[in-house]
Design a protein around this motif. Structure first.
Motif, PDB file in Angstrom:
ATOM      1  N   SER A  65      70.292  25.758  28.450  1.00 15.72           N
ATOM      2  CA  SER A  65      70.463  25.794  26.993  1.00 15.72           C
ATOM      3  C   SER A  65      69.122  25.841  26.280  1.00 15.72           C
ATOM      4  N   ARG A  66      68.150  25.086  26.783  1.00 17.21           N
ATOM      5  CA  ARG A  66      66.814  25.110  26.182  1.00 17.21           C
ATOM      6  C   ARG A  66      66.204  26.505  26.286  1.00 17.21           C
ATOM      7  N   THR A  67      66.366  27.137  27.441  1.00 19.15           N
ATOM      8  CA  THR A  67      65.830  28.490  27.642  1.00 19.15           C
ATOM      9  C   THR A  67      66.516  29.480  26.709  1.00 19.15           C
ATOM     10  N   TRP A  68      67.836  29.372  26.575  1.00 16.35           N
ATOM     11  CA  TRP A  68      68.554  30.270  25.667  1.00 16.35           C
ATOM     12  C   TRP A  68      68.148  30.036  24.218  1.00 16.35           C
ATOM     13  N   ALA A  69      67.915  28.782  23.852  1.00 15.81           N
ATOM     14  CA  ALA A  69      67.460  28.491  22.483  1.00 15.81           C
ATOM     15  C   ALA A  69      66.150  29.209  22.199  1.00 15.81           C
ATOM     16  N   LEU A  70      65.230  29.142  23.122  1.00 13.77           N
ATOM     17  CA  LEU A  70      63.940  29.799  22.920  1.00 13.77           C
ATOM     18  C   LEU A  70      64.100  31.318  22.857  1.00 13.77           C
ATOM     19  N   VAL A 127      70.193  27.234  17.238  1.00 14.48           N
ATOM     20  CA  VAL A 127      70.395  25.836  16.839  1.00 14.48           C
ATOM     21  C   VAL A 127      71.514  25.216  17.669  1.00 14.48           C
ATOM     22  N   HIS A 128      72.579  25.962  17.885  1.00 14.79           N
ATOM     23  CA  HIS A 128      73.677  25.482  18.735  1.00 14.79           C
ATOM     24  C   HIS A 128      73.160  25.149  20.138  1.00 14.79           C
ATOM     25  N   GLN A 129      72.337  26.019  20.706  1.00 16.32           N
ATOM     26  CA  GLN A 129      71.793  25.779  22.047  1.00 16.32           C
ATOM     27  C   GLN A 129      70.894  24.536  22.068  1.00 16.32           C
ATOM     28  N   VAL A 130      70.142  24.325  21.002  1.00 19.07           N
ATOM     29  CA  VAL A 130      69.300  23.119  20.923  1.00 19.07           C
ATOM     30  C   VAL A 130      70.179  21.874  20.930  1.00 19.07           C
ATOM     31  N   PHE A 131      71.259  21.890  20.170  1.00 17.63           N
ATOM     32  CA  PHE A 131      72.183  20.756  20.175  1.00 17.63           C
ATOM     33  C   PHE A 131      72.773  20.534  21.568  1.00 17.63           C
ATOM     34  N   MET A 132      73.075  21.619  22.261  1.00 13.56           N
ATOM     35  CA  MET A 132      73.681  21.498  23.582  1.00 13.56           C
ATOM     36  C   MET A 132      72.716  20.896  24.603  1.00 13.56           C
ATOM     37  N   VAL A 133      71.425  21.062  24.404  1.00 12.95           N
ATOM     38  CA  VAL A 133      70.455  20.456  25.327  1.00 12.95           C
ATOM     39  C   VAL A 133      70.677  18.952  25.384  1.00 12.95           C
ATOM     40  N   GLU A 134      70.751  18.329  24.240  1.00 16.91           N
ATOM     41  CA  GLU A 134      70.933  16.881  24.207  1.00 16.91           C
ATOM     42  C   GLU A 134      72.384  16.494  24.491  1.00 16.91           C
ATOM     43  N   TRP A 135      73.303  17.264  23.994  1.00 14.16           N
ATOM     44  CA  TRP A 135      74.721  16.957  24.130  1.00 14.16           C
ATOM     45  C   TRP A 135      75.138  16.871  25.594  1.00 14.16           C
ATOM     46  N   LEU A 136      74.573  17.738  26.433  1.00 10.46           N
ATOM     47  CA  LEU A 136      74.997  17.827  27.832  1.00 10.46           C
ATOM     48  C   LEU A 136      74.223  16.911  28.769  1.00 10.46           C
ATOM     49  N   PHE A 137      73.265  16.165  28.248  1.00 12.18           N
ATOM     50  CA  PHE A 137      72.543  15.259  29.136  1.00 12.18           C
ATOM     51  C   PHE A 137      73.493  14.214  29.683  1.00 12.18           C
TER      52      PHE A 137
END
Length: 175
Positions: free
Chosen positions: A147-152, A81-91
């Motif tokens: 981050s998306r890859t790590w989330a998956l 969940v943290h990694q999913v948040f980071m996907v958008e956060w780091l855009f």
């Protein structure tokens, strides 16, 4: 038809790579649905496991193993969940200059340059803007894609722990 100048070629090149990275950002953003769906499924599966788990038998080896696997699954899922948040956060949301800013720069150039030099200066300004925006988008997209890859990966690991816990459930219930 005359060949484009090196200035025009450079401008077109940076405009194209900027637009490409901008499209990539949207592609990364839209592909985050897979990990999010998997997280939702994991939460449902965890709830199903907890409904069937008999906490009064926690001292038994199968129950203890299920508890450890479920807890580990939850921790890994929270990391996902943290990694999913980071996907958008780091855009990066960096765009080319706004029209009023370009018009102001053009006015300043007109005060000190001729018409041909103003046109060349404006093209150079836009080329530099595209270059900067491209680099910032490239950095943000790279980090967000990671981050998306790590989330998956983390969701899959969480599901693996849940599957192992479900495999132990019959041994726990027969007791």
């Amino acid at each position: 038809m005359p060949l484009p100048s090196t200035r025009e070629l450079r401008h077109e090149h940076f405009r194209q790579i900027y637009m490409s990275e901008r499209s990539r950002r949207e592609s990364i953003r839209s592909s985050i649905g897979t990990p999010v769906s998997a997280i939702s499924f994991s939460v449902f599966a965890l709830g199903n496991l907890l409904v069937q788990f008999d906490a009064s038998r926690l001292g038994e080896p199968a129950a203890m193993a299920i508890a450890v696997l479920a807890t580990t699954s939850v921790v890994v899922l929270l990391a996902a969940v943290h990694q999913v948040f980071m996907v958008e956060w780091l855009f990066v949301h960096h765009e080319a200059p706004r029209l009023p800013d370009l018009m102001e720069a053009e006015e300043r150039m007109r005060a000190v340059m001729g018409e041909d030099e103003v046109a060349a200066g404006m093209m150079d300004l836009m080329t530099a803007s595209y270059s900067i925006a491209f680099e910032q988008h490239l950095w943000g997209n790279t980090v967000s894609a990671r981050s998306r890859t790590w989330a998956l990966r983390l969701v899959l690991l969480s599901l693996t722990f849940l599957a192992a816990a479900f495999l132990l459930l019959p041994f726990h219930l027969m007791g």
